[in-house]
Design a protein around this motif. Sequence first.
Motif, mmCIF file in Angstrom:
data_model
loop_
_atom_site.group_PDB
_atom_site.id
_atom_site.type_symbol
_atom_site.label_atom_id
_atom_site.label_comp_id
_atom_site.label_asym_id
_atom_site.label_seq_id
_atom_site.Cartn_x
_atom_site.Cartn_y
_atom_site.Cartn_z
ATOM 1 N N TYR A 135 21.606 4.947 34.113
ATOM 2 C CA TYR A 135 22.943 4.386 33.971
ATOM 3 C C TYR A 135 23.065 3.598 32.675
ATOM 4 N N HIS A 136 24.273 3.617 32.115
ATOM 5 C CA HIS A 136 24.552 2.931 30.856
ATOM 6 C C HIS A 136 25.229 1.594 31.139
ATOM 7 N N ALA A 137 24.692 0.529 30.606
ATOM 8 C CA ALA A 137 25.246 -0.805 30.852
ATOM 9 C C ALA A 137 26.493 -1.084 30.024
ATOM 10 N N ALA A 138 26.908 -0.131 29.174
ATOM 11 C CA ALA A 138 28.124 -0.317 28.378
ATOM 12 C C ALA A 138 29.378 -0.282 29.239
ATOM 13 N N TYR A 147 33.446 9.104 30.339
ATOM 14 C CA TYR A 147 33.933 7.723 30.343
ATOM 15 C C TYR A 147 33.199 6.826 29.357
ATOM 16 N N CYS A 148 32.274 7.395 28.591
ATOM 17 C CA CYS A 148 31.615 6.666 27.495
ATOM 18 C C CYS A 148 30.776 7.679 26.719
ATOM 19 N N TRP A 149 31.423 8.370 25.802
ATOM 20 C CA TRP A 149 30.768 9.479 25.113
ATOM 21 C C TRP A 149 30.351 9.085 23.703
ATOM 22 N N HIS A 179 24.609 7.761 31.538
ATOM 23 C CA HIS A 179 24.379 7.582 30.111
ATOM 24 C C HIS A 179 24.486 8.935 29.402
ATOM 25 N N ALA A 180 25.253 8.966 28.300
ATOM 26 C CA ALA A 180 25.494 10.222 27.586
ATOM 27 C C ALA A 180 24.210 10.877 27.085
#
Length: 337
Positions: free
Chosen positions: A251-254, A309-311, A220-221
């Motif tokens: 961890y980010h669930a996106a 990978y998800c910023w 997660h960012a």
Amino acid sequence: MMRFLPRVRCLFPYVLFISAVIFLIYTGPVIIRYLEGLIPMDKCPLHPGQTLRKGDPIDASLNLWSRRDVQTCTNWGAPVMWEGMFDPEVYDLEHRKRGSSVALTVFAVGKYLDAYLSEFLRSAERHFMPGLPVTYYVFTDMPERVGEVELGVGRTLEVVQVQRLQRWQDVSMMRMRAIADAIDSRIRHRHPYVFCLDVDQVFAGRFGSEALGESVALLHAFYYHRPRAFYTYDRNPASAARMEGRGDFYYHAAVFGGSWQSVWNLTEACYRGVVEDKRNGVEALWQDESHLNKYFWLHKPSKVLSPEYCWARHVGYRGDIRVTRLLWAEKHYDTLR
């Protein structure tokens, strides 16, 4: 005039205090995020010459010591993917030899469909798994509103109708059931790999075959520089998502993915946790994300993706983010939810 000066001097500390409070209200989050970025990450516990214990055989091509500024592997021997560690052509060539293909699931329910889906798909066509066959599975309550998108060779789109739910939290949690069902009925017969992404995001750079693996989680960012004591795991003893230990990462669930079997295992386990919570009259702190973090704590991912990978732009400048591959789109929660 002179007789008013003592009064002004008495008021000065209060004015200074109020000014400081106003300054912190408007700049506090920015300052805190900047200071968080100065906290060093843990380092890869392996030594040059040692090999990863998790991951795909192709991950042996990774240069884990090319990035001394970040953590490039976990303590269970899985790689953490950062720019500069891999040669994209090596991964693409290997996955083309294997005949790899990817299912990408995305939920566009209610107002989210009009606000985000079109740009999500257009940007995915430019940057997601270039050179590999991809099927987009769009889960929506309004199939007739999914517009046409120009797709490349080997790319297809399928619409899966889902029930409209009143609360966005319920949509977030129930997607786990829908993904597991789609894997059972469709995906497992067609694609060895699955990625599950939120729709309110835009691809900005290569999100390629280097991200593929047996079980893939995302840092997660907002949390990757924070001490574990500040991770917002669910701690409610009544919830199936309760974390009793310190955890590994937040961890980010996106973004999550892996082989169809691994993703089915994850989504099925998270759904069972949601159902158990509903039966007990509780809801996990961050809905499906809390259950996902519990799952990855018990079942370690074989590959971890860096926040590239998800910023989120509003995190501010971070020297370790050299590229951005997927960006949070502008959020309009006040109108969309």
